[in-house]
Design a protein around this motif. Structure first.
Motif, PDB file in Angstrom:
ATOM      1  N   GLN A 158       0.823  -1.219   0.000  1.00 56.08           N
ATOM      2  CA  GLN A 158       0.000   0.000   0.000  1.00 56.08           C
ATOM      3  C   GLN A 158       0.856   1.268   0.000  1.00 56.08           C
ATOM      4  OE1 GLN A 158      -2.464  -0.780   3.389  1.00 56.08           O
ATOM      5  NE2 GLN A 158      -3.876  -2.070   2.215  1.00 56.08           N
ATOM      6  N   TYR A 159       1.844   1.319   0.909  1.00 56.64           N
ATOM      7  CA  TYR A 159       2.716   2.498   0.979  1.00 56.64           C
ATOM      8  C   TYR A 159       3.404   2.746  -0.372  1.00 56.64           C
ATOM      9  CZ  TYR A 159       2.996   2.585   6.186  1.00 56.64           C
ATOM     10  OH  TYR A 159       2.758   2.675   7.526  1.00 56.64           O
ATOM     11  N   ALA A 160       3.971   1.672  -0.917  1.00 55.81           N
ATOM     12  CA  ALA A 160       4.805   1.824  -2.112  1.00 55.81           C
ATOM     13  C   ALA A 160       3.972   2.220  -3.323  1.00 55.81           C
ATOM     14  CB  ALA A 160       5.569   0.533  -2.384  1.00 55.81           C
ATOM     15  N   SER A 161       2.803   1.602  -3.495  1.00 55.61           N
ATOM     16  CA  SER A 161       2.001   1.966  -4.667  1.00 55.61           C
ATOM     17  C   SER A 161       1.442   3.379  -4.511  1.00 55.61           C
ATOM     18  CB  SER A 161       0.913   0.928  -4.948  1.00 55.61           C
ATOM     19  OG  SER A 161       0.153   0.671  -3.805  1.00 55.61           O
ATOM     20  N   ALA A 162       1.102   3.767  -3.277  1.00 51.86           N
ATOM     21  CA  ALA A 162       0.609   5.139  -3.052  1.00 51.86           C
ATOM     22  C   ALA A 162       1.724   6.143  -3.356  1.00 51.86           C
ATOM     23  CB  ALA A 162       0.114   5.301  -1.616  1.00 51.86           C
ATOM     24  N   LEU A 163       2.945   5.841  -2.919  1.00 54.29           N
ATOM     25  CA  LEU A 163       4.063   6.753  -3.181  1.00 54.29           C
ATOM     26  C   LEU A 163       4.355   6.813  -4.691  1.00 54.29           C
ATOM     27  CD1 LEU A 163       6.365   8.599  -2.342  1.00 54.29           C
ATOM     28  CD2 LEU A 163       7.693   6.596  -1.628  1.00 54.29           C
TER      29      LEU A 163
END
Ligand SMILES: [Fe+2]
Length: 313
Positions: A158-163
């Motif tokens: 989640q963090y990586a795709s949002a970033l």
């Protein structure tokens, strides 16, 4: 759009097919016979193969059969191009594993429609590739070995795709980051529990062993074409801008951007959750650590700042 390999011993025919497909913007390569086609398919698998059947040396039937026998290439659709309108050739083609047939002379719009349709199916099979789900399950099993990292993969995804989205990366990269969250540490399957679950600092030789998770994971994912975009994340998420990271000591822009993104969110999540060797830290402390790592010349300030903005630090 997709990558299409045209196989024909008559260069003029290959050029004609290329010109018919050109309006759809496919990336087209050509091979002059079956043997060259097999070499190209193994070097860089295309999304679709359009293959003439009458060729010297290795003909279209033989090349098709070889592609369909190989587990690494069998999901690539093969369309046999033939001037022969006889049932025997079709049966031979079906037996060789061909996915479709087109006849010469070509009907341009029909050829384009067939290619588009097969490429669409190919994209589904890429996504549904059962071996991928096996590898994802493996990654989750590894996470389960170390219960204190519970949910780490999900959060990283989640963090990586949002970033990635915030940075304006394209959908392929965002998809790779979403998958990479689950798969980045899949190579830990090859690391013994005594090292992986050790409480306290690792000895130098144990750390050398631990570093191998990047290489092992890359090798695991390397068997699957549909994971090719995730491989840079798996291999390079522990590299540092100054070249002091591992496994390859890459520097600066030589480190794939999606691997840099994963490296940042991985550190943040590792610090803010409990591990065998440490307590969970408050988010503000993890943010400080990431800023310190920017100061050491390990990470890009703009990426770290964007991420910390997203998690409210
Ligand atoms: Fe890792």
């Amino acid at each position: 759009m997709g990558s299409v390999l045209i196989v024909d011993d008559i260069a003029g025919n290959a050029r004609l097919v290329e010109s018919l497909l050109a309006p759809d913007g496919h990336a087209v390569r050509t091979a002059g016979d079956g043997a060259e086609a097999l070499r190209l398919v193994h070097a860089e698998p295309p999304d679709l193969i359009l293959m003439d059947v009458m060729m010297p040396h290795v003909d279209g039937f033989e090349a098709c059969q070889a592609i369909k026998r190989d587990p690494q290439t069998r999901l690539i659709p093969v369309v046999l191009v033939t001037a022969l309108d006889d049932t025997a050739s079709r049966i031979r083609g079906i037996e060789a594993g061909a996915d479709d047939f087109v006849q010469k002379p070509f009907n341009g719009p029909e050829l384009r429609a067939r290619v588009r349709s097969l490429l669409r199916i190919k994209r589904y099979t890429d996504d549904l590739d059962s071996a991928v789900s096996v590898i994802v399950s493996l990654a989750l099993t590894i996470e389960a070995r170390d219960r204190t990292t519970d949910g780490h993969c999900q959060r990283l995804s989640q963090y990586a795709s949002a970033l990635g989205r915030k940075l304006g990366l394209d959908e392929d990269d965002i998809g790779a980051l979403a998958r990479g969250g689950f798969l980045h540490d899949v190579g830990k399957v090859g690391i013994p529990d005594a090292v992986l679950l050790k409480r306290g600092a690792l000895e130098p030789d144990e750390f050398e062993l631990m570093k191998q998770h990047t290489v092992i994971g890359d090798r695991l994912c390397g068997t699957l074409r549909s994971l090719r975009r995730v491989r840079p994340i798996v291999r390079h998420h522990h590299e540092r801008l100054d070249g002091s990271g591992y496994p390859d000591g890459l520097r600066g822009d030589g480190i794939p951007l999606i691997a840099q993104v994963m490296g940042i969110v991985d550190v943040f999540d590792a610090l803010t959750t409990e591990r065998p060797y440490k307590m969970a830290l408050p988010a503000a402390w993890a943010a400080e650590e990431l800023r310190r790592e920017v100061g050491f010349g390990w990470r890009r300030a703009d990426l770290v700042d964007t991420f910390l903005g997203q998690v409210g630090c």
